[in-house]
Design a protein around this motif. Structure first.
Motif, short mmCIF file in Angstrom:
data_model
loop_
_atom_site.label_atom_id
_atom_site.label_comp_id
_atom_site.label_asym_id
_atom_site.label_seq_id
_atom_site.Cartn_x
_atom_site.Cartn_y
_atom_site.Cartn_z
N PRO A 155 0.75 -1.11 0.08
CA PRO A 155 -0.04 -0.16 0.05
C PRO A 155 0.85 1.32 -0.07
CG PRO A 155 0.03 -1.19 1.89
CD PRO A 155 0.45 -2.17 1.06
N GLU A 156 2.06 1.16 0.49
CA GLU A 156 2.82 2.10 0.39
C GLU A 156 3.64 2.76 -0.82
OE1 GLU A 156 5.77 -1.13 0.50
OE2 GLU A 156 3.50 -0.70 1.41
N ILE A 157 3.29 1.75 -2.05
CA ILE A 157 3.94 2.14 -3.27
C ILE A 157 2.70 2.55 -4.06
CG2 ILE A 157 5.19 1.42 -5.37
CD1 ILE A 157 6.41 -0.91 -3.49
N ASP A 158 3.26 3.51 -5.09
CA ASP A 158 2.10 4.12 -5.80
C ASP A 158 2.24 3.40 -7.50
OD1 ASP A 158 0.39 5.54 -7.64
OD2 ASP A 158 0.96 7.63 -6.99
N PHE A 159 1.33 2.61 -7.76
CA PHE A 159 1.44 1.95 -8.98
C PHE A 159 0.67 2.52 -10.36
CE2 PHE A 159 2.03 -1.33 -6.02
CZ PHE A 159 3.35 -2.10 -6.45
N ARG A 160 0.30 3.80 -10.13
CA ARG A 160 -0.30 4.50 -11.07
C ARG A 160 0.56 4.48 -12.37
NH1 ARG A 160 -2.97 9.46 -8.15
NH2 ARG A 160 -1.15 9.36 -7.30
N LEU A 253 8.95 2.64 -11.32
CA LEU A 253 9.18 2.62 -9.55
C LEU A 253 10.76 3.02 -9.15
CD1 LEU A 253 7.26 -0.48 -8.63
CD2 LEU A 253 6.44 1.74 -8.77
N LYS A 254 10.85 3.43 -8.01
CA LYS A 254 12.51 3.50 -7.64
C LYS A 254 12.99 2.17 -7.72
CE LYS A 254 10.86 7.33 -4.32
NZ LYS A 254 10.62 7.64 -2.89
N ALA A 255 14.23 2.34 -7.79
CA ALA A 255 14.79 0.84 -7.80
C ALA A 255 14.67 0.10 -6.61
CB ALA A 255 16.45 1.27 -7.82
N VAL A 261 9.26 -5.64 -5.61
CA VAL A 261 8.03 -6.11 -6.08
C VAL A 261 8.36 -7.18 -7.08
CG1 VAL A 261 6.22 -5.46 -7.86
CG2 VAL A 261 6.75 -3.75 -6.28
N ILE A 262 9.45 -6.92 -7.81
CA ILE A 262 9.90 -8.23 -8.81
C ILE A 262 10.06 -9.55 -7.93
CG2 ILE A 262 11.52 -9.12 -10.41
CD1 ILE A 262 11.86 -6.38 -11.35
N ASP A 263 10.60 -9.23 -6.69
CA ASP A 263 11.15 -10.61 -5.96
C ASP A 263 9.71 -11.21 -5.40
OD1 ASP A 263 13.95 -10.40 -6.12
OD2 ASP A 263 13.87 -9.23 -4.33
N ALA A 264 8.67 -10.25 -5.04
CA ALA A 264 7.41 -10.71 -4.44
C ALA A 264 6.52 -11.73 -5.57
CB ALA A 264 6.70 -9.81 -4.09
N ILE A 265 6.66 -11.03 -6.95
CA ILE A 265 5.92 -11.65 -7.92
C ILE A 265 6.62 -13.03 -8.25
CG2 ILE A 265 5.56 -11.51 -10.67
CD1 ILE A 265 5.07 -8.58 -10.18
N LEU A 266 7.79 -13.25 -8.22
CA LEU A 266 8.55 -14.20 -8.58
C LEU A 266 8.47 -15.56 -7.50
CD1 LEU A 266 11.75 -13.18 -10.18
CD2 LEU A 266 9.67 -14.02 -11.32
#
Length: 445
Positions: A155-160, A253-255, A261-266
């Motif tokens: 929730p702290e990340i803005d994905f717009r 997104l910031k690095a 996020v990528i780690d979570a998806i994988l």
């Protein structure tokens, strides 16, 4: 898209296990006896995935022992009788559409014998046109579901910005890459089957096709050498490709956030709870979720075929056998149990393009050599006869019949027309090449 597919797998029904044996016996008169034996070993719901064969087949049996459909086929093309359903059967509802292949039995008079041909096309129900039309809807839904899942988990990340960039740039390019790879894979599988080489080598080419399709998306992965492949190397190459692709998608997104996020998806477990909440939001009741699962299975059926779409949870073991009269000339099946030619097909053999089984044989006419014939000889005779006009055929047939009884004259007296003369010479030279020359008088005993 990947997260959505993982969620849909949980909604699919229990597994069915099918054993299907199809036996075709081609008779010397060109007719054929055909039997389809079908048995569902586990849940005893034989007609859950198949429609009972229609005329000319007659069906007998029961769920416990299995069913058998039998037919006598005249020369020509007929329904194969293996009618796989392209949707789930619902009690009280009309039966879903089904895909039925064709079986061809053919007998052709070549004057010195009869050529027999068997060809069976197994329809999978794949529909590339429907697949291409529906693809944007599913990639869009996959994006919306992924963004919703990530917003719940982070929730702290803005994905717009990610969503806007993905919809404007990523999805159209991704759709084009999938369509191109799908078409290339269809061509590759069709060619490999025609050459009898659908195996590890074809799988290697398929992997290369997918890698080539992803290259314009910024994915540069060197596939491990094979076959055989090292599972660890393949997994590492797949993860590297996924990270590169996701890196482009989440570039806004910031690095630090992007890596998280990528780690979570994988990692399938990390987002499981957030994914369940997103599913609840998009599809709040069982009815909506069941419809989603059915729609997804139909989409997969259009892309790869019903056997694979259902094969996620069901298994299919298809065995085909054909007995041909005379001398077997060609076949793309297993020849270890001659005179029967056999094929065994499972889910991996029933994807993308319809398999075609084929066998040809030749029965020499009385007076013709009884052995030594091969496919190239028969092809030459068939091609020569195909050029003969109908009005010249009676005289040619009479001359060949007489030659089989008394010998082959060098001068085909009585024939009119270059085509008939050329056909006679082709047949004469072929037969003489098969007959051992008479030994000189000094060598006769």
């Amino acid at each position: 898209m990947r997260l959505l597919l993982l969620a849909l797998l949980l909604l699919l029904p229990a597994c069915l296990e099918y054993e299907i044996v199809v036996t075709t016996v081609v008779r010397p008169d060109g007719t054929a006896a055909r039997t389809l034996a079908i048995r569902e070993k586990k849940e005893k719901r034989t007609w859950e995935r198949f429609e009972p064969p229609a005329a000319p087949y007659a069906v007998e049996g029961d769920h416990e022992k299995g069913f058998a459909a039998k037919a006598d086929l005249k020369p020509g093309s007929h329904p194969a009788g293996l009618r796989v359903r392209l949707g789930d059967a619902k009690e009280g509802a009309p039966a879903p559409p089904s895909a039925d292949g064709t079986v061809l039995v053919e007998a052709t008079d070549l004057l010195v014998g009869t050529l027999f041909r068997y060809e069976e096309r197994i329809e999978t129900g794949a529909d590339p046109g429907r697949f291409r039309a529906a693809l944007p809807r599913w990639t869009e839904l996959g994006l919306r579901y992924t963004i919703e899942t990530l917003q719940i988990a982070f929730p702290e990340i803005d994905f717009r910005e990610v969503e806007a960039k993905a919809r404007a740039e990523f999805l159209p390019a991704f759709d084009r890459a999938i369509v191109a790879a799908h078409f290339s894979a269809q061509v590759l599988v069709t060619e490999a089957r025609a050459q009898g080489r659908l195996g590890d080598a074809a799988e290697a080419k398929l992997r290369a096709v997918v890698a080539l399709g992803l290259a314009p998306r910024g994915v540069a992965v060197t596939l491990p050498e094979g076959p055989p492949w090292d599972d660890g190397e393949l997994e590492a190459a797949s993860e590297k490709a996924a990270r590169q692709l996701l890196g482009r998608l989440f570039a806004p997104l910031k690095a630090e956030d992007r890596a998280k996020v990528i780690d979570a998806i994988l990692d399938e477990e990390t987002l499981s709870e957030a994914g369940a909440q997103a599913m609840e939001k998009f599809f709040p009741d069982d009815q909506a979720r069941e419809k989603l699962a059915r729609d997804a299975q139909a989409f997969l059926c259009d892309a790869l075929g019903a056997y694979l779409a259902y094969g996620i949870v069901d298994s299919f073991d298809l065995r085909f056998r054909v007995e041909m009269p005379g001398i077997l000339l060609r076949a793309n099946g297993d020849l270890s149990r001659m005179p029967t030619v056999g094929w065994r097909l499972e889910q991996g053999d029933l994807i993308l393009a319809s398999p075609v089984l084929s066998a040809t044989s030749f029965v020499p006419r009385e007076g013709a050599p009884g052995e030594g014939w091969d496919g190239a000889m028969i092809d030459r005779i068939a091609e020569a006869l195909a050029d003969v006009p109908a009005e010249q055929m009676a005289a040619l047939k009479e001359l060949v019949g007489k030659a089989l009884r008394v010998g082959w004259p060098d001068d085909p007296a009585g024939l009119e027309g270059e085509e008939a003369t050329a056909a006679y010479e082709t047949i004469r030279d072929t037969v003489k090449a098969l007959v051992p020359p008479e030994p000189p008088p000094s060598e006769k005993k």
